[in-house]
Each structure stands twice: as structure tokens, then as C-alpha cells.
Design an enzyme around this catalytic site. Structure first.
Site, PDB file in Angstrom:
ATOM      1  N   GLU A 256       0.998  -1.063   0.194  1.00 60.48           N
ATOM      2  CA  GLU A 256      -0.047  -0.182  -0.348  1.00 60.48           C
ATOM      3  C   GLU A 256       0.909   0.783  -0.210  1.00 60.48           C
ATOM      4  O   GLU A 256       1.703   2.076   1.208  1.00 60.48           O
ATOM      5  CB  GLU A 256      -1.023   0.080   1.265  1.00 60.48           C
ATOM      6  CG  GLU A 256      -2.177  -1.331   1.053  1.00 60.48           C
ATOM      7  CD  GLU A 256      -2.969  -1.381   0.091  1.00 60.48           C
ATOM      8  OE1 GLU A 256      -3.150  -0.113   0.231  1.00 60.48           O
ATOM      9  OE2 GLU A 256      -3.900  -2.076   0.083  1.00 60.48           O
ATOM     10  N   CYS A 290      -2.639   9.408   2.167  1.00 63.72           N
ATOM     11  CA  CYS A 290      -2.474   8.924   0.517  1.00 63.72           C
ATOM     12  C   CYS A 290      -3.074   9.511  -0.343  1.00 63.72           C
ATOM     13  O   CYS A 290      -3.080   8.653  -1.637  1.00 63.72           O
ATOM     14  CB  CYS A 290      -1.821   7.553   0.746  1.00 63.72           C
ATOM     15  SG  CYS A 290      -3.245   6.852   1.841  1.00 63.72           S
TER      16      CYS A 290
HETATM   17  P1  NAD Z   1       8.210   5.290   4.548  1.00 60.17           P
HETATM   18  O1  NAD Z   1       8.019   4.440   3.585  1.00 60.17           O
HETATM   19  O2  NAD Z   1       9.075   6.048   5.038  1.00 60.17           O
HETATM   20  O3  NAD Z   1       7.556   4.428   6.401  1.00 60.17           O
HETATM   21  C1  NAD Z   1       7.071   3.129   6.331  1.00 60.17           C
HETATM   22  C2  NAD Z   1       7.050   2.336   7.142  1.00 60.17           C
HETATM   23  O4  NAD Z   1       8.256   0.817   7.155  1.00 60.17           O
HETATM   24  C3  NAD Z   1       8.225   2.660   8.507  1.00 60.17           C
HETATM   25  O5  NAD Z   1       6.980   2.386   9.508  1.00 60.17           O
HETATM   26  C4  NAD Z   1       9.353   2.831   8.666  1.00 60.17           C
HETATM   27  O6  NAD Z   1      10.192   2.384   9.933  1.00 60.17           O
HETATM   28  C5  NAD Z   1       9.398   1.353   8.299  1.00 60.17           C
HETATM   29  N1  NAD Z   1      10.674   1.184   6.843  1.00 60.17           N
HETATM   30  C6  NAD Z   1      11.527   2.270   6.880  1.00 60.17           C
HETATM   31  N2  NAD Z   1      12.621   1.106   5.925  1.00 60.17           N
HETATM   32  C7  NAD Z   1      12.266   0.071   5.848  1.00 60.17           C
HETATM   33  C8  NAD Z   1      12.895  -1.191   5.534  1.00 60.17           C
HETATM   34  N3  NAD Z   1      13.815  -1.060   5.063  1.00 60.17           N
HETATM   35  N4  NAD Z   1      12.414  -2.087   5.752  1.00 60.17           N
HETATM   36  C9  NAD Z   1      11.242  -2.178   5.320  1.00 60.17           C
HETATM   37  N5  NAD Z   1      10.320  -1.490   7.268  1.00 60.17           N
HETATM   38  C10 NAD Z   1      11.271  -0.478   6.715  1.00 60.17           C
HETATM   39  O7  NAD Z   1       6.251   5.908   4.663  1.00 60.17           O
HETATM   40  P2  NAD Z   1       5.901   6.989   6.133  1.00 60.17           P
HETATM   41  O8  NAD Z   1       6.763   8.098   6.030  1.00 60.17           O
HETATM   42  O9  NAD Z   1       6.335   6.410   7.042  1.00 60.17           O
HETATM   43  O10 NAD Z   1       4.586   6.871   4.571  1.00 60.17           O
HETATM   44  C11 NAD Z   1       4.616   7.713   3.796  1.00 60.17           C
HETATM   45  C12 NAD Z   1       3.965   7.077   3.319  1.00 60.17           C
HETATM   46  O11 NAD Z   1       2.761   6.061   3.150  1.00 60.17           O
HETATM   47  C13 NAD Z   1       3.400   8.238   1.762  1.00 60.17           C
HETATM   48  O12 NAD Z   1       4.188   8.192   0.543  1.00 60.17           O
HETATM   49  C14 NAD Z   1       1.560   7.918   1.634  1.00 60.17           C
HETATM   50  O13 NAD Z   1       1.232   7.949   0.490  1.00 60.17           O
HETATM   51  C15 NAD Z   1       2.002   6.044   2.029  1.00 60.17           C
HETATM   52  N6  NAD Z   1       0.888   5.995   2.599  1.00 60.17           N
HETATM   53  C16 NAD Z   1      -0.464   5.307   1.925  1.00 60.17           C
HETATM   54  C17 NAD Z   1      -1.306   4.197   2.337  1.00 60.17           C
HETATM   55  C18 NAD Z   1      -1.580   3.327   1.085  1.00 60.17           C
HETATM   56  O14 NAD Z   1      -3.270   2.629   1.977  1.00 60.17           O
HETATM   57  N7  NAD Z   1      -1.899   3.608  -0.119  1.00 60.17           N
HETATM   58  C19 NAD Z   1      -1.719   4.684   3.634  1.00 60.17           C
HETATM   59  C20 NAD Z   1      -1.176   6.037   4.266  1.00 60.17           C
HETATM   60  C21 NAD Z   1       0.282   5.921   3.617  1.00 60.17           C
END
Ligand code: NAD
Length: 517
Positions: A256, A290
Site C-alpha cells: 500500500e 495517501c
Molecule cells: P516510509 O516508507 O518512510 O515508512 C513506512 C514504514 O516502513 C515505517 O514503519 C518505517 O519504519 C518502515 N521502514 C523503513 N525502511 C524500511 C526497510 N528497509 N524495511 C522495512 N521497513 C522499513 O513511509 P511513511 O513516511 O511512514 O509514510 C508515508 C507514505 O505512506 C506516503 O508515501 C503515503 O502515501 C504512504 N501511505 C500509503 C497508504 C496506502 O494505503 N496506500 C496509506 C498511508 C500512507
């Protein structure tokens, strides 16, 4: 003492949700408004994640054995617990994420509703059923059922720290799996609160839903341990890393990811309603949504009226931390720079900044970004192409709805979108051709509040679905079973079949299928 207070004072481990002995390293979660420490949490390393997943494996068997009714009863208890403590959880969300209390209540309401739907529909969507055995196996009974995968790893973002992960957690649990959740490092207190609430509401299945805390490395450890499926919500860039890590252990993934959602405003649209929805879709939660609206394509017939209505509304919005503020600060301070760059780049390319700061330099300190509307932004600008994730909205004049659709679809993302039109047929046609997983007509974001509808994207917005029957099936494997009821006089799948059996079969097939041209 409330759950939130317990979590604050004892390093997130009060209710046994976060194993603080597993590691000595800790990190602080701080409030985006003012920087006060919300909680201190362990940084779980791979060994700690492994121990948590091992406990979840044991719990998964017991949880699956409870069956649909046993799980429904416990998920109902959890839902009731959350519903009775909405204000406490909303306060925590407000402090840790920064969004207004009322918006947090809305978010929790949605999560509770999804919990109810997932628990109530799991048996119908997943339970054993007989299917037609067809002509060739007419002497057999055929059964289909959807079995749990085991342990689901859920990695979540910070922008909707309750609703977003619950879209995976509720559906995975209802399908009979245990869950290990790694909340964002920006909202670990909310994640730990959710797991503590589970433990309190469902004590006999406490390990079916656990939390590990930490940075990206803790999330990556979930892929390596491994779990049976990894449900990731976050940015496309991190999603690619998660997929690569999961490939090493052949762990299936649900992605997602981000979006760059567009709204189309057609000639016959209710302009006031479209403007109201666009402003909410773009600015609520500080634009950190998002499925938020980041671009609008308005036809020539409505463009001027639409811009007027949007800018009038936007002038009355005010970010802040107080009870009257319409939205809060940026949750992640670093996101300010992304928003600033997009606005500055658009301005340099000739865009008009109609409201908000007169220029990007006018962004005030403290993480508060003013509502910003950008007109005449070139289509190749970052403000049009990249996810901004701030309270900004581009409005572009187009000839007609077809041009609007072409431009709306001209993105690598494909999460959601909206169409405003008075014609049901035209709007439905545009919605079908919009390259996105979800589209709402004459409103924004509504699909997220319909539990029966699947939620997910295409392209760089990811794949797989949460919510609805598809969301339940996402956390299962289909199991096919046949049972021979009566033996046939001639068994075709035996070396003992008569020599002429194949000819007889070919004749029957000729009669049944041969007439189709
Ligand atoms: P992010 O990608 O920076 O982090 C998301 C999660 O991934 C965090 O818990 C982080 O600690 C973890 N993470 C980071 N590096 C990792 C790795 N190498 N391996 C495993 N996990 C890792 O995103 P964010 O800044 O927390 O969230 C914002 C983003 O999420 C935006 O792009 C937004 O559009 C998206 N989003 C999508 C949806 C959806 O349903 N499609 C919903 C909400 C947010």
C-alpha cells in the site's frame, strides 16, 4: 491510570506489549507540536523480532483453532474496548501525530467500523463451501476454503496511525492469522497502545497481536525472520526495499504505497460541493493523506468559479495545535522541505500561488505549512508529478473531461481519485477509465469508509488489497479439496483404463464443446 499514561511512564512495556528486555537501545517519540517526549520505546533488533514472531506462531495456532465464531467474539470485545476509549486514543494520536482531536476521532471511528465488518464477514468470505465439480469430476464433491497463512507482519506509516494499519491488522486477524505490527518510528506510542488494548480486551489470545518498535531495520527484520506475509504501507521507495528483502525469504507482500490523486471537475459539476471536497481532500490532516487530493483538473466552463470557491475557503483555514486549528503541524519535520521544494519549483516555473504564503520562503517555523493553492503549474513540475504530502493543491484548466482524465492518468501512481459531474453515466464511465484502485464520484475519500470495498492501488501505488472480501482473502491461501462420492465404472486416471476410453472421451467433448465456433 489510562493505557496511554502507562505507556508513557514505563517505556511502552506496561501492558506487556513491547518487550523492553529484548534490547537496550531505545528511541524517543516526540510531539510534532512543541517537541515534548510522548514516549520512549525499545529499538527491537532481529533477535527480538524473531522472539516476538515465535510467540506469534504459537498464538496463531490457538487463534486459528478458535474458528470464525470464537474470533468474532474476541474481535468484538476489542472493538468495544476501542470504542469505549476513543477519546483517550484520540488524545494520543493528537499528541504524537499532530492532527486535531476531532480528526483522530474520525480516524478511529473508521477503524472500529472496519473491525466490525471484517469480523462479521469472515465466515461468509472465507469459510468452507462446496463448489460445482464440473463434468469431468461429477462423481466427486468439491470444496473450497480460505485458510490463514500463519503470522502476518504489518509495517505501518505515521499519517493515519490507527486506521491504516488496522486495515491490515483487523482483516488478517479476522482471517485467522496472528499479527506482529511494526508502527512507524514517528507513531510508536499509538502502535503500542493498540497492542496494549488488545491484550486488555482479549487476554486469552494476547500474543495474537503484538507490536515491535524501532526504525526501518526493525521492519526489515520482519522480512528476514520471516513472517508468512508482509503487509507494508508507506512510500514507494521503502516498498521496493521491503520487496527486495522479502524476496530473499520468498515472503509474499502486500504493498500500500503513495499516491498523486486527482479530482476531475466537469462542466455540469456542483462547483461549490466540488470546491468544498477538494479543500478537505487536499488540506485535512495537513495534506498528509495517501488518498488526499493533490491535483484538480477543472474544465474551462467551471475553472474560474472553482478557483474562486477554493481560494475563498482556503483563506479561512489555519494550521495549529490548538482546538480551533483546522489541521496540525507536519508530523515529520523533514516533509516541510519536500513541500517547500515543490511550491518553490512551481513558482519558479511560472505558477501562481493564489493563497497561503506569498512565496515558499514565507513558510512559518514550527512545522506549520499554510494552505497553498497553485495555479498554472507546468505538467512536468514536481508539484504535479511527485507526491507532495502537504496542504497544497494544484488546479489546472482543461478543455473538457477527456483532457482532464488523460492528465489525471498521466502519473506513475494510481491510488485513488474523484470525479464531480451531474451525469451519472458520464461520471461512472470516467471513474472506470481512471487508472486507480479507487474513485469516488461527487465526494472525496468515501470508498475508504465503505468496509465492503477493497482498498489499494495500481502502478507505483502498490498492489494487493485491504478491506472488503478481497482484503480478507489477501491474508489467506485458497485450499481446494475433492472427495470421491462414487467410483466411475471407467477411471480415466488409471493405467488400467480401457484402450478405447480416450476415444469415447473425445466424442463426448466433441458433442459438448465442438459446436462452439
Ligand atoms: P516510509 O516508507 O518512510 O515508512 C513506512 C514504514 O516502513 C515505517 O514503519 C518505517 O519504519 C518502515 N521502514 C523503513 N525502511 C524500511 C526497510 N528497509 N524495511 C522495512 N521497513 C522499513 O513511509 P511513511 O513516511 O511512514 O509514510 C508515508 C507514505 O505512506 C506516503 O508515501 C503515503 O502515501 C504512504 N501511505 C500509503 C497508504 C496506502 O494505503 N496506500 C496509506 C498511508 C500512507
Amino acid at each position: 491510570m489510562s493505557l496511554a499514561e502507562q505507556l508513557d511512564t514505563v517505556t511502552g512495556s506496561a501492558a506487556g506489549t513491547v518487550d523492553r528486555h529484548a534490547t537496550t537501545e531505545t528511541f524517543e517519540s516526540t510531539a510534532p507540536a512543541g517537541g515534548a517526549v510522548v514516549g520512549v520505546f525499545p529499538v527491537h533488533d532481529e533477535a527480538a523480532v524473531g522472539k516476538t514472531v515465535a510467540r506469534a506462531r504459537v498464538a496463531a495456532q490457538q487463534w486459528a483453532a478458535l474458528g470464525f465464531d470464537g474470533r468474532k467474539q474476541r474481535l468484538s470485545a476489542y472493538r468495544g474496548y476501542l470504542a469505549r476509549r476513543m477519546h483517550e486514543l484520540a488524545d494520543l494520536v493528537h499528541r504524537e501525530n499532530g492532527k486535531p482531536h476531532a480528526d483522530a476521532i474520525l480516524e478511529i471511528t473508521l477503524a472500529v467500523d472496519h473491525l466490525a465488518w471484517a469480523a462479521g464477514h469472515a465466515r461468509k468470505a472465507l469459510g468452507p463451501r462446496r463448489v460445482s465439480p464440473g463434468l469431468l469430476a461429477a462423481n466427486h464433491a468439491a470444496y473450497l476454503e480460505y485458510q490463514p497463512l500463519g503470522v502476518i507482519g504489518v509495517i505501518g506509516p505515521w499519517n493515519y496511525p490507527v486506521f491504516t494499519p488496522m486495515g491490515s491488522i483487523a482483516y488478517a486477524l479476522a482471517a485467522g492469522n496472528a499479527v506482529v505490527f511494526k508502527p512507524s518510528e514517528h507513531t510508536p506510542a499509538v502502535g503500542a497502545w493498540l497492542a496494549a488494548a488488545w491484550r486488555a480486551a482479549v487476554p486469552d489470545s494476547a500474543d495474537a497481536f503484538q507490536v515491535v518498535t524501532g526504525y526501518g531495520a526493525t521492519g526489515a527484520a520482519l522480512c528476514r525472520v520471516p513472517v508468512d506475509k508482509l503487509a507494508f504501507t508507506g512510500s514507494a521507495a521503502t516498498g521496493k526495499k521491503v520487496m527486495a528483502a522479502c524476496a530473499e525469504t520468498l515472503t509474499p507482500v502486500l504493498m500500500e504505497l503513495g499516491g498523486k490523486d486527482a479530482m476531475i471537475v466537469d462542466d455540469d459539476a456542483d462547483v461549490a460541493a466540488a470546491a468544498d471536497a477538494a479543500v478537505w481532500g487536499a488540506m485535512s490532516n495537513g495534506g498528509q493523506t495517501c488518498i488526499g487530493i493533490e491535483r484538480v483538473y477543472a474544465t474551462e466552463a467551471v475553472y474560474d468559479r472553482f478557483v474562486e470557491a477554493v481560494t475563498t475557503q482556503v483563506r479561512s483555514l489555519r494550521p495549529g495545535a490548538d482546538g480551533e486549528a483546522t489541521y496540525g503541524p507536519m508530523t515529520m519535520a523533514s516533509q516541510m522541505e519536500v513541500v517547500r521544494r515543490h511550491v518553490a519549483d512551481a513558482e519558479a516555473a511560472g505558477a501562481r500561488v493564489v493563497t497561503g504564503g506569498p512565496s515558499a520562503d514565507a513558510f512559518p517555523a514550527g512545522g506549520y505549512v499554510p494552505p497553498t493553492v497553485l495555479l498554472d503549474v507546468p505538467e512536468d513540475s514536481p508539484a504535479i508529478k511527485e507526491e507532495t504530502f502537504g496542504p497544497t493543491l494544484t488546479i489546472t484548466r482543461v478543455r473538457d473531461a477527456e483532457e482532464a482524465l488523460r492528465r489525471a492518468n498521466d502519473t506513475t501512481y494510481g491510488l485513488a481519485g474523484a470525479i464531480f459531474s451531474a451525469s451519472k453515466e458520464k461520471a461512472m464511465d470516467l471513474a472506470r477509465r481512471m487508472r486507480s484502485g479507487m474513485t469516488s464520484i461527487n465526494s472525496v475519500l468515501t470508498f475508504a469508509s465503505v468496509p465492503a470495498l477493497p482498498f489499494g492501488g495500481v502502478g507505483d501505488s502498490g498492489f494487493g488489497r485491504i478491506h472488503g472480501e478481497d482484503g480478507l482473502k489477501e491474508f489467506t491461501r485458497a485450499k481446494a479439496i475433492t472427495r470421491q462420492r462414487v467410483p466411475l465404472p471407467v477411471n480415466l486416471m488409471s493405467f488400467g483404463r480401457p484402450a478405447n476410453a480416450a476415444d469415447a472421451l473425445a466424442r463426448v467433448m466433441g458433442m459438448v464443446h465442438g459446436r462452439h465456433r
